[in-house]
Design a protein around this motif. Sequence first.
Motif, PDB file in Angstrom:
ATOM      1  N   MET A  13       0.842  -1.366  -0.029  1.00 50.21           N
ATOM      2  CA  MET A  13       0.068  -0.006   0.169  1.00 50.21           C
ATOM      3  C   MET A  13       0.742   1.282   0.048  1.00 50.21           C
ATOM      4  O   MET A  13       2.001   1.261   0.397  1.00 50.21           O
ATOM      5  N   GLY A  51      -5.093   3.227   6.712  1.00 52.39           N
ATOM      6  CA  GLY A  51      -4.743   2.141   5.957  1.00 52.39           C
ATOM      7  C   GLY A  51      -3.991   1.034   6.778  1.00 52.39           C
ATOM      8  O   GLY A  51      -4.232  -0.134   6.658  1.00 52.39           O
ATOM      9  N   TYR A  60      -3.172  -1.907  -2.179  1.00 50.28           N
ATOM     10  CA  TYR A  60      -4.211  -0.918  -1.969  1.00 50.28           C
ATOM     11  C   TYR A  60      -3.599   0.482  -2.252  1.00 50.28           C
ATOM     12  O   TYR A  60      -2.447   0.941  -1.595  1.00 50.28           O
ATOM     13  N   SER A  85     -11.635   0.967  -0.040  1.00 44.84           N
ATOM     14  CA  SER A  85     -11.311   1.441   1.376  1.00 44.84           C
ATOM     15  C   SER A  85     -11.350   3.009   1.336  1.00 44.84           C
ATOM     16  O   SER A  85     -11.303   3.619   0.319  1.00 44.84           O
ATOM     17  N   GLY A 144      -9.617   4.518  -1.877  1.00 40.57           N
ATOM     18  CA  GLY A 144      -8.443   3.773  -2.381  1.00 40.57           C
ATOM     19  C   GLY A 144      -9.077   2.230  -2.709  1.00 40.57           C
ATOM     20  O   GLY A 144     -10.266   1.967  -2.440  1.00 40.57           O
ATOM     21  N   GLN A 184      -8.812  -1.854  -2.998  1.00 39.11           N
ATOM     22  CA  GLN A 184      -8.187  -3.068  -2.616  1.00 39.11           C
ATOM     23  C   GLN A 184      -8.294  -4.062  -3.735  1.00 39.11           C
ATOM     24  O   GLN A 184      -9.312  -4.482  -3.921  1.00 39.11           O
ATOM     25  N   ALA A 237     -10.115  -9.336   3.828  1.00 43.38           N
ATOM     26  CA  ALA A 237     -10.064  -7.858   3.297  1.00 43.38           C
ATOM     27  C   ALA A 237     -11.179  -7.087   3.725  1.00 43.38           C
ATOM     28  O   ALA A 237     -11.479  -5.910   3.959  1.00 43.38           O
ATOM     29  N   ASN A 281     -10.690  -5.794   6.922  1.00 45.41           N
ATOM     30  CA  ASN A 281      -9.601  -4.947   6.643  1.00 45.41           C
ATOM     31  C   ASN A 281     -10.493  -3.542   6.445  1.00 45.41           C
ATOM     32  O   ASN A 281     -10.650  -2.533   7.048  1.00 45.41           O
ATOM     33  N   ILE A 282     -11.385  -3.706   5.325  1.00 45.17           N
ATOM     34  CA  ILE A 282     -12.290  -2.462   5.049  1.00 45.17           C
ATOM     35  C   ILE A 282     -13.168  -1.921   6.275  1.00 45.17           C
ATOM     36  O   ILE A 282     -13.297  -0.703   6.547  1.00 45.17           O
ATOM     37  N   GLN A 290     -11.092  -0.070   8.959  1.00 41.58           N
ATOM     38  CA  GLN A 290     -10.948   1.434   8.456  1.00 41.58           C
ATOM     39  C   GLN A 290     -12.186   2.424   8.513  1.00 41.58           C
ATOM     40  O   GLN A 290     -12.110   3.305   9.071  1.00 41.58           O
TER      41      GLN A 290
END
Length: 339
Positions: free
Chosen positions: A35, A43, A91, A148, A241, A243, A265, A268-269, A272
């Motif tokens: 990233m 991030g 990312y 993201s 962004g 991914q 994933a 992750n999103i 954030q």
Amino acid sequence: MKNFVMFCLIVFLSISVLGGAASAEIKIDTLKFAMTVPMDDVGGVGLKVFVKEIERLSGGKIKVQTFTGAQLGSVKAHFDAVQAGGMDIVYAAASAVSGIVPEINITDLPFFFPADYLNNWKILDASVSKTIGKYLDERMGLHFLGFSSYGFKQFHTTSKIIHNVNDMKGMKMRILPSKLLVAEMKAWGAVPTPIDFSEVYTALQQGVADGGENTAHGVERVKWYEVQKGLTVSYHCNFLGLQVANQKWWDKLTAEEKEIISKAAAANIKAQRDYLIADEEKCIARLAEKGLTVYRLNKVEREGFINKSKEVWDLYIAQGETSKKLFEAAQNDIKKINK
């Protein structure tokens, strides 16, 4: 002896249920993720969760090798790397692929999407994600894992505080290199000034630019508040962004591997997004404590920006039939939310 055999069978079945059998479907041992932002960025909040989830869901069989803080170079270099297969997942800023997928410019339309995170993401996760994912696969060989967010864009300025669209007249505003963002600033009467991210602090300090648009967390992280006077809270665009994974690499994964990565994933999103909701206003308050004068656009002032921004929306629609259809689909989704 029979009891021992029965015990072994129970243990074997228990291991299978807990993941022993499933782990046979895990072929990869390392996943390369890059990233452009460092770990102290929004991030980084998501990446920490991604790494933990990959290891947890794979039973420790898959490790994540991370490349953060633009180790690969520019945003374009990140997308080039994942397309070529040098990286498995990246990312990076969505606008960087607009030359190949111009429909993605819809994510940069100012004052178009709802100015709150929950409704904004409802729209993005509906028609927009489905369409953009399709084009990323077809045109770039990329598997879309999701949008993201770096946070909502606000206006930061060196001397004059922006209270309405008329205040933008003649101001040299730093932007990312993008035809749409050039059109955006011109529509507001500002002078679009493309400057590389690494040079923005000095440009603001020396008056090369009078300000720009960025997220509150972005302003805080790189300490632009040291060379800025004001922050106008506009919530005019969710800075996104992508991914994405290399599609050929993705296609070779087993069903279980795809499920593990997709779940990680998504986590992750979500991490954030949750962080931004929890910390956005706190970040704006911290910037005020650091000396920035914070001004919030009222409803009438937002309408002034919206009216001027509609010519940018028209420019997006004029890109072609696919952009027009996506705009109309997103607009319909927005109308449903506003009912």
